[in-house]
Design an enzyme around this catalytic site. Structure first.
Site, PDB file in Angstrom:
ATOM      1  N   LYS A  82      -1.637  -9.491   2.753  1.00  0.00           N
ATOM      2  CA  LYS A  82      -0.964  -9.024   3.971  1.00  0.00           C
ATOM      3  C   LYS A  82      -1.872  -8.012   4.659  1.00  0.00           C
ATOM      4  O   LYS A  82      -2.570  -7.244   3.986  1.00  0.00           O
ATOM      5  CB  LYS A  82       0.368  -8.350   3.614  1.00  0.00           C
ATOM      6  CG  LYS A  82       1.076  -7.709   4.813  1.00  0.00           C
ATOM      7  CD  LYS A  82       2.487  -7.256   4.496  1.00  0.00           C
ATOM      8  CE  LYS A  82       2.580  -5.840   3.994  1.00  0.00           C
ATOM      9  NZ  LYS A  82       2.097  -4.810   4.929  1.00  0.00           N
ATOM     10  N   GLU A 118      -1.986  -5.363   8.389  1.00  0.00           N
ATOM     11  CA  GLU A 118      -1.146  -4.768   9.434  1.00  0.00           C
ATOM     12  C   GLU A 118      -1.730  -4.969  10.822  1.00  0.00           C
ATOM     13  O   GLU A 118      -2.949  -4.988  11.001  1.00  0.00           O
ATOM     14  CB  GLU A 118      -1.011  -3.256   9.190  1.00  0.00           C
ATOM     15  CG  GLU A 118      -0.196  -2.909   7.966  1.00  0.00           C
ATOM     16  CD  GLU A 118       0.067  -1.417   7.833  1.00  0.00           C
ATOM     17  OE1 GLU A 118      -0.303  -0.630   8.742  1.00  0.00           O
ATOM     18  OE2 GLU A 118       0.651  -1.031   6.809  1.00  0.00           O
ATOM     19  N   ASP A 124      -1.445  -6.305  -0.660  1.00  0.00           N
ATOM     20  CA  ASP A 124      -1.463  -5.607   0.632  1.00  0.00           C
ATOM     21  C   ASP A 124      -2.857  -5.011   0.856  1.00  0.00           C
ATOM     22  O   ASP A 124      -3.300  -4.155   0.074  1.00  0.00           O
ATOM     23  CB  ASP A 124      -0.413  -4.486   0.588  1.00  0.00           C
ATOM     24  CG  ASP A 124       0.071  -4.093   1.969  1.00  0.00           C
ATOM     25  OD1 ASP A 124      -0.320  -4.738   2.959  1.00  0.00           O
ATOM     26  OD2 ASP A 124       0.858  -3.137   2.049  1.00  0.00           O
ATOM     27  N   GLU A 136       8.652  -4.180  10.977  1.00  0.00           N
ATOM     28  CA  GLU A 136       9.085  -2.888  10.415  1.00  0.00           C
ATOM     29  C   GLU A 136       9.567  -1.952  11.522  1.00  0.00           C
ATOM     30  O   GLU A 136       8.863  -1.745  12.527  1.00  0.00           O
ATOM     31  CB  GLU A 136       7.939  -2.236   9.630  1.00  0.00           C
ATOM     32  CG  GLU A 136       8.348  -0.883   9.046  1.00  0.00           C
ATOM     33  CD  GLU A 136       7.415  -0.355   7.964  1.00  0.00           C
ATOM     34  OE1 GLU A 136       6.484  -1.078   7.535  1.00  0.00           O
ATOM     35  OE2 GLU A 136       7.642   0.803   7.543  1.00  0.00           O
ATOM     36  N   ASP A 188       0.838  -1.203   0.000  1.00  0.00           N
ATOM     37  CA  ASP A 188       0.000   0.000   0.000  1.00  0.00           C
ATOM     38  C   ASP A 188       0.880   1.264   0.000  1.00  0.00           C
ATOM     39  O   ASP A 188       0.367   2.379  -0.069  1.00  0.00           O
ATOM     40  CB  ASP A 188      -1.014   0.005   1.157  1.00  0.00           C
ATOM     41  CG  ASP A 188      -0.366   0.047   2.520  1.00  0.00           C
ATOM     42  OD1 ASP A 188       0.876  -0.028   2.602  1.00  0.00           O
ATOM     43  OD2 ASP A 188      -1.099   0.163   3.528  1.00  0.00           O
TER      44      ASP A 188
HETATM   45  O1  KIV Z   1       3.309  -1.297   1.776  1.00  0.00           O
HETATM   46  C1  KIV Z   1       4.495  -1.646   1.850  1.00  0.00           C
HETATM   47  O2  KIV Z   1       5.304  -1.407   0.941  1.00  0.00           O
HETATM   48  C2  KIV Z   1       4.910  -2.369   3.042  1.00  0.00           C
HETATM   49  C3  KIV Z   1       6.369  -2.607   3.234  1.00  0.00           C
HETATM   50  C4  KIV Z   1       7.025  -1.371   3.687  1.00  0.00           C
HETATM   51  C5  KIV Z   1       6.615  -3.762   4.136  1.00  0.00           C
HETATM   52  O3  KIV Z   1       4.091  -2.728   3.840  1.00  0.00           O
END
Ligand code: KIV
Length: 293
Positions: free
Chosen positions: A118, A120, A88, A187, A49
């Site tokens: 993914k 968060e 994401d 992170e 994202d």
């Molecule tokens: O969105 C993204 O690029 C990420 C990375 C920084 C792990 O979540």
């Protein structure tokens, strides 16, 4: 005809951890980026994202929508064969309920062709991860600095710098593993804390600003290639300075068009002389007819 490379099987990532072989992930947001990443040998491509910032020009990640993420993910999926493509889940696509999280994860797989998704955070995200895994879609977790909640974290800051905060990160990572996550991004976490987490998990940790003990690393495409300009976090290593090259190339193009240096003979198409003569005759005839009304 070349045979397309087979997709890296997901369980291979845990095997790589066991063999102490580093896992490489990079973000990408379009087909050329995916092709370059695949040819370089990466194991996973994250359609992050971060697209909100590095592609769409927003100042943070929260603004990117499901439809935008699906579009970008599809472009990567079209080009990536072997690397596992991670979609994401954007802010707002999984926060409301487990049901909505599952519905949107399904969209990533069905409409965009992502291999996995993914999300968060821990807390409510643990239950979201469990629900998505329960629906048959593999989930990558993400703890430490979670940019979607940067405001609540007090900005883009290193996380887990007190024993208490670090212990909470260990707990969060264990809970996500227990919920079925196949890997967890760490992170902006101090290296010794990331090392503790990595030691305690059987699934791989993928670090970004979390030190060398993680089982793998991820960087943002635009950052590592030097396409991002301005301030970058200290964990970024630039492997190229492409923004300079792009600026030089575009400036040269502008100057050559203005001076008439471009295009040259080699950039143009010809027509046989006799056809050109016929064309000129035909045009003259048209002009003549036109003048006579
Ligand atoms: O969105 C993204 O690029 C990420 C990375 C920084 C792990 O979540």
């Amino acid at each position: 005809m070349s045979v397309p490379a087979a997709k890296l099987p997901l369980p291979e990532l845990a095997e790589m951890k066991r063999r102490d072989e580093k896992i490489v992930m990079v973000t990408a947001y379009d087909a050329p980026g995916a092709r370059f990443a695949e040819d370089a040998g990466v194991d996973m491509i994250l359609v992050g994202d971060t697209a909100a910032m590095v592609v769409l020009g927003h100042s943070g990640t929260v603004a990117v929508t499901m439809d935008e993420m699906l579009f970008l993910t599809r472009t990567v999926v079209n080009a990536a064969r072997r690397p596992i493509v991670v979609g994401d889940m954007p802010f707002g696509s999984y926060q409301v309920s487990d049901e909505e999280a599952v519905r949107n994860a399904i969209r990533f797989v069905k409409e965009a062709g992502a291999d996995v998704v993914k999300l968060e955070g821990a807390g409510p995200s643990v239950s979201r991860a469990r629900a998505i895994v329960g629906a048959g879609i593999a989930v990558m977790g993400h703890v430490g600095l979670t940019p979607q909640s940067a405001t609540m974290l007090g900005g883009f800051k290193t996380q887990g710098r007190t024993a208490r905060a670090a212990a909470k990160l260990v707990d969060d990572a264990l809970e996500l593993e227990e919920a079925g996550c196949f890997a967890i991004v760490l992170e902006a976490v101090p290296s010794p804390v990331a090392a503790e987490i990595t030691k305690r998990l059987s699934v791989p940790t993928i670090g970004i600003g979390a030190g060398a003990a993680c089982d793998g690393q991820v960087l943002v495409y635009h950052d590592l290639l030097g396409l991002s300009e301005g301030h970058l976090p200290r964990f970024v290593k630039r492997y190229a300075n492409l923004s300079l090259e792009i600026r030089d190339a575009l400036a040269a193009y502008v100057a050559e068009v203005r001076s008439g240096e471009f295009p040259e003979e080699q950039h143009t198409y010809s027509i046989p002389e006799e056809e050109l003569a016929l064309l000129r005759d035909a045009v003259q005839q048209v002009e003549h007819d036109h003048e006579r009304g």
